[in-house]
Each structure stands twice: as C-alpha cells, then as structure tokens.
Enzyme design. Sequence first.
Site, PDB file in Angstrom:
ATOM      1  N   ASP A  18     -64.289  14.677 -24.579  1.00  0.00           N
ATOM      2  CA  ASP A  18     -64.248  15.637 -25.683  1.00  0.00           C
ATOM      3  C   ASP A  18     -62.814  15.690 -26.180  1.00  0.00           C
ATOM      4  OD1 ASP A  18     -64.571  17.717 -27.487  1.00  0.00           O
ATOM      5  OD2 ASP A  18     -64.643  19.272 -25.945  1.00  0.00           O
ATOM      6  N   GLY A  21     -57.893  19.185 -30.272  1.00  0.00           N
ATOM      7  CA  GLY A  21     -56.531  19.214 -30.777  1.00  0.00           C
ATOM      8  C   GLY A  21     -55.513  19.671 -29.750  1.00  0.00           C
ATOM      9  N   THR A  22     -55.962  20.411 -28.733  1.00  0.00           N
ATOM     10  CA  THR A  22     -55.063  20.887 -27.685  1.00  0.00           C
ATOM     11  C   THR A  22     -55.272  20.122 -26.382  1.00  0.00           C
ATOM     12  OG1 THR A  22     -55.140  23.091 -28.682  1.00  0.00           O
ATOM     13  CG2 THR A  22     -54.273  22.944 -26.445  1.00  0.00           C
ATOM     14  N   GLY A  80     -63.933  16.039 -36.864  1.00  0.00           N
ATOM     15  CA  GLY A  80     -63.866  15.487 -38.213  1.00  0.00           C
ATOM     16  C   GLY A  80     -64.899  14.414 -38.480  1.00  0.00           C
ATOM     17  N   ASN A 117     -68.982  12.430 -34.031  1.00  0.00           N
ATOM     18  CA  ASN A 117     -68.457  13.759 -34.294  1.00  0.00           C
ATOM     19  C   ASN A 117     -68.718  14.670 -33.092  1.00  0.00           C
ATOM     20  OD1 ASN A 117     -69.504  16.634 -35.338  1.00  0.00           O
ATOM     21  ND2 ASN A 117     -67.675  16.011 -36.463  1.00  0.00           N
ATOM     22  N   ASP A 118     -67.722  15.465 -32.717  1.00  0.00           N
ATOM     23  CA  ASP A 118     -67.827  16.297 -31.519  1.00  0.00           C
ATOM     24  C   ASP A 118     -68.935  17.345 -31.603  1.00  0.00           C
ATOM     25  OD1 ASP A 118     -66.402  17.775 -33.412  1.00  0.00           O
ATOM     26  OD2 ASP A 118     -64.803  18.350 -32.038  1.00  0.00           O
TER      27      ASP A 118
END
Length: 142
Positions: A18, A21-22, A80, A117-118
């Site tokens: 997964d 962004g962090t 995205g 896509n996640d």
Amino acid sequence: MITLESLKNKIEYAIGVDLGGTFIKSAIIDSKGEIIKAGKIEAFAKKGPEKVVGQIEKAINNLLTGFDNKISGIGIGAPGIVTNGIVKYPPNFKRWKEVNLKKIIHDKFNFETEVDNDAKCAGLAELLFGYGKKYKNFIFLT
C-alpha cells in the site's frame, strides 16, 4: 493474472504493498487473505520517485528476508491514476510524473506484478476478504 480461482484451495503467498504519501505498508498474505508477515516504512514522497521506488523495494526485501515459501506475485495499490501499471501524477508525491511501477518492480524481483489504484485495491480486498463477502450487492467508498 493472479486470481483466487487460479489458486484453488492450495495455500500460496503474495506480497501486497500500500503506497501512501507518508508510509508504505506491506505484507505477505496467504490465499485465504491472512497476513503472515507485515511491515511499515516511510515513503519519502517529497524526495521524488527514485527514492519512493527504493523504499518500495526495501519494503519488499524486508518481507522476503527469512521467508522461505514461494511467492506467487506482488500487488501494489498506489494513489491517483494508474493505467497498465503506470502510476501517473499521484497526489502528494513530488516530481512524480508517470512511473511504470509494474515494470520496475517486476524487473527487480521477477515476480508477477500488478499495480492499480489504492482505493480500487482496498474495495476489492474488502469484497473478497472483508465485510463485503457476505453481501450480494456491495459498494466501497473511500
């Protein structure tokens, strides 16, 4: 493509990633959806795609260390737009335009690899292994 139907009843293992962004969360799961081994490392999304891809590779290598069973493939959920394994301009990722993550990871590990896509991946997992599996009709929102 790796599917539950192709696995039948025999136990096989896959790696799920997964991409956030962090953090990058990763796990080895069996064909019943049970987590066998899991990990979480920083994504470094602000440092560009090369650093992020390196972190994905590190996460996968961490899972493979000491794991002696056969891995059937790798699945990656990315934020995205994802088309044919190419991650396009994901939000919160600096200098990331279009990266063929499927090809990069396949070439590095030589496992069948899928990237999507996640949110789509999360919905599919919920349908197959979570609350969605007990319903005829199911919708997943994120």
